[in-house]
Design a protein around this motif. Structure first.
Motif, PDB file in Angstrom:
ATOM      1  N   ALA A 116       0.878  -1.236  -0.045  1.00 24.61           N
ATOM      2  CA  ALA A 116      -0.152  -0.145   0.010  1.00 24.61           C
ATOM      3  C   ALA A 116       0.785   1.446   0.255  1.00 24.61           C
ATOM      4  O   ALA A 116       0.583   2.382  -0.628  1.00 24.61           O
ATOM      5  CB  ALA A 116      -0.812  -0.149   1.125  1.00 24.61           C
TER       6      ALA A 116
ATOM      7  N   MET B 210       0.925   3.902  -3.067  1.00 21.24           N
ATOM      8  CA  MET B 210       0.563   5.423  -2.918  1.00 21.24           C
ATOM      9  C   MET B 210       1.572   6.213  -3.300  1.00 21.24           C
ATOM     10  O   MET B 210       1.096   7.302  -3.746  1.00 21.24           O
ATOM     11  CB  MET B 210       0.363   5.674  -1.051  1.00 21.24           C
ATOM     12  CG  MET B 210      -0.153   6.877  -0.723  1.00 21.24           C
ATOM     13  SD  MET B 210      -1.819   7.129  -1.489  1.00 21.24           S
ATOM     14  CE  MET B 210      -2.688   7.037   0.189  1.00 21.24           C
TER      15      MET B 210
ATOM     16  N   LEU C 294      -5.516   1.614  -0.222  1.00 26.38           N
ATOM     17  CA  LEU C 294      -5.411   3.049  -0.250  1.00 26.38           C
ATOM     18  C   LEU C 294      -6.364   3.995   0.342  1.00 26.38           C
ATOM     19  O   LEU C 294      -6.087   5.068   1.162  1.00 26.38           O
ATOM     20  CB  LEU C 294      -5.161   3.524  -1.690  1.00 26.38           C
ATOM     21  CG  LEU C 294      -3.821   2.817  -2.417  1.00 26.38           C
ATOM     22  CD1 LEU C 294      -3.684   3.085  -4.040  1.00 26.38           C
ATOM     23  CD2 LEU C 294      -2.560   2.838  -1.662  1.00 26.38           C
TER      24      LEU C 294
ATOM     25  N   TYR D 283      -3.785  13.325   0.056  1.00 28.99           N
ATOM     26  CA  TYR D 283      -3.367  12.572  -1.168  1.00 28.99           C
ATOM     27  C   TYR D 283      -4.307  12.873  -2.309  1.00 28.99           C
ATOM     28  O   TYR D 283      -5.289  12.257  -2.675  1.00 28.99           O
ATOM     29  CB  TYR D 283      -3.805  11.087  -0.818  1.00 28.99           C
ATOM     30  CG  TYR D 283      -3.180  10.823   0.408  1.00 28.99           C
ATOM     31  CD1 TYR D 283      -1.616  10.402   0.264  1.00 28.99           C
ATOM     32  CD2 TYR D 283      -3.689  10.163   1.419  1.00 28.99           C
ATOM     33  CE1 TYR D 283      -0.798  10.038   1.394  1.00 28.99           C
ATOM     34  CE2 TYR D 283      -2.990   9.595   2.667  1.00 28.99           C
ATOM     35  CZ  TYR D 283      -1.573   9.639   2.625  1.00 28.99           C
ATOM     36  OH  TYR D 283      -0.998   9.187   3.872  1.00 28.99           O
TER      37      TYR D 283
ATOM     38  N   LEU E 231      -5.024  10.768  -5.502  1.00 28.34           N
ATOM     39  CA  LEU E 231      -5.584   9.535  -5.116  1.00 28.34           C
ATOM     40  C   LEU E 231      -7.276   9.655  -5.352  1.00 28.34           C
ATOM     41  O   LEU E 231      -7.917   8.591  -5.637  1.00 28.34           O
ATOM     42  CB  LEU E 231      -5.258   8.974  -3.835  1.00 28.34           C
ATOM     43  CG  LEU E 231      -5.901   7.980  -3.298  1.00 28.34           C
ATOM     44  CD1 LEU E 231      -5.462   6.665  -3.952  1.00 28.34           C
ATOM     45  CD2 LEU E 231      -5.657   7.588  -1.752  1.00 28.34           C
TER      46      LEU E 231
END
Lengths: 197, 197
Positions: free
Chosen positions: A15, A19, A58, A94, A97
């Motif tokens: 993970a 990321m 994530l 993030y 993402l």
């Protein structure tokens, strides 16, 4: 003893590296991930079932700083406001993402836990089931957009000849980041809660 | 005559191929873009000044279906609603582009044109310059989040043991896409305009 220790493969490490790839490039592929971890793609599948599970890992990271209130007796708007503030902060770490997460069905305990609290809070406030789904969707859209805004540059609009006087006056009121985005978020949150109330 | 014609390099073609890369992978690099166009990176720089200009070309594509109303005398909330509806539809075609666009300052005529109309409309409605910037930011966050929601899967939440009864009841009211996202967007737009009014 002569070579550097290779970290053991684990879901956590998978993970973390996925990321890094998303933050740097906007996405990840299983071959790129395996290459960066210096393992074969098939070794990855000893730890995760596939791309869907990595996306959920994530999502859990993105949600790790979401705080759920433990005082359910407070006014619903206060409970919602606190959740949305921490939800935005947590996701703003993030930004790249976000479109990956919204493209996959939510299937992590962290996320379901937050949506449960929002649904219970709206139900107690008198929202019916239809409006509960709509209101949660509105909150999601607002928070994810606001998380992107927190990652926006200091000057989100370049001033030029085409900027009219009304827009120029508005832009001139915007301070440096993160203050500008924080101020706009609190304004938007108040508008949203007033509109829902 | 024996080899297939190679399309001439142009800003249009550079933007089209950069958009393909973003839609497929979440981002683009100049070397990847040059490779996909079968040119050298230096040939690219004969047509575009760099990454920033390519991002602006992508912003113009994302905004190409935004319609600006030509009846400024209508009620401000109707003008705003129409702009936000077409803004969301236009951006929803390119969900993975969104975090790239929000990370760069807005510098395209299309975008400045839309923000000018929003600023003029809010100014006429009595918003001061500070609240105009905040309200435009709120609209941006809501629209970009909603564009991502329109690209969400049919079942945006997986139902499982952890889903409580209030959330399960809410989820059960959600129909298939794009109807679910359209319905939630119209609800959110009404909430937002009520809260701003």
């Amino acid at each position: 003893m002569g070579r550097p220790p290779t970290p053991l493969l684990s879901t956590d490490r998978i993970a973390a590296v996925a990321m890094e790839l998303v933050s740097a490039t906007g996405g990840f592929t299983i071959p790129d991930l395996a290459k960066k971890l210096q393992v074969s793609p098939s070794s990855l599948y000893n730890h995760v079932s596939g791309r869907d599970q990595i996306v959920e890992l994530l999502r859990e990271r993105a949600m790790s700083e979401v705080h759920l209130p433990d005082e359910p007796a407070r006014p619903w708007a206060d409970v919602v406001a606190d959740i949305l503030r921490s939800y935005r902060r947590s996701y703003a770490r993030y930004p790249r993402l976000i479109p990956l997460l919204t493209a996959y069905p939510v299937n992590s305990s962290h996320a379901i836990g937050m949506y449960n609290v929002l649904a219970v809070t709206l139900h107690r406030a008198g929202f019916d089931a239809t409006d509960t789904l709509r209101a949660i969707t509105l909150m999601d859209c607002f928070v994810l957009g606001s998380a992107l805004d927190l990652a926006a540059p200091e000057e989100p609009w370049e001033s030029g000849a085409e900027v009219g006087p009304e827009l120029a006056a508005a832009l001139a009121t915007g301070g440096p980041q993160p203050g500008r985005a924080d101020d706009a978020f609190e304004y938007g949150l108040a508008v949203l809660l007033r509109g829902l109330g």
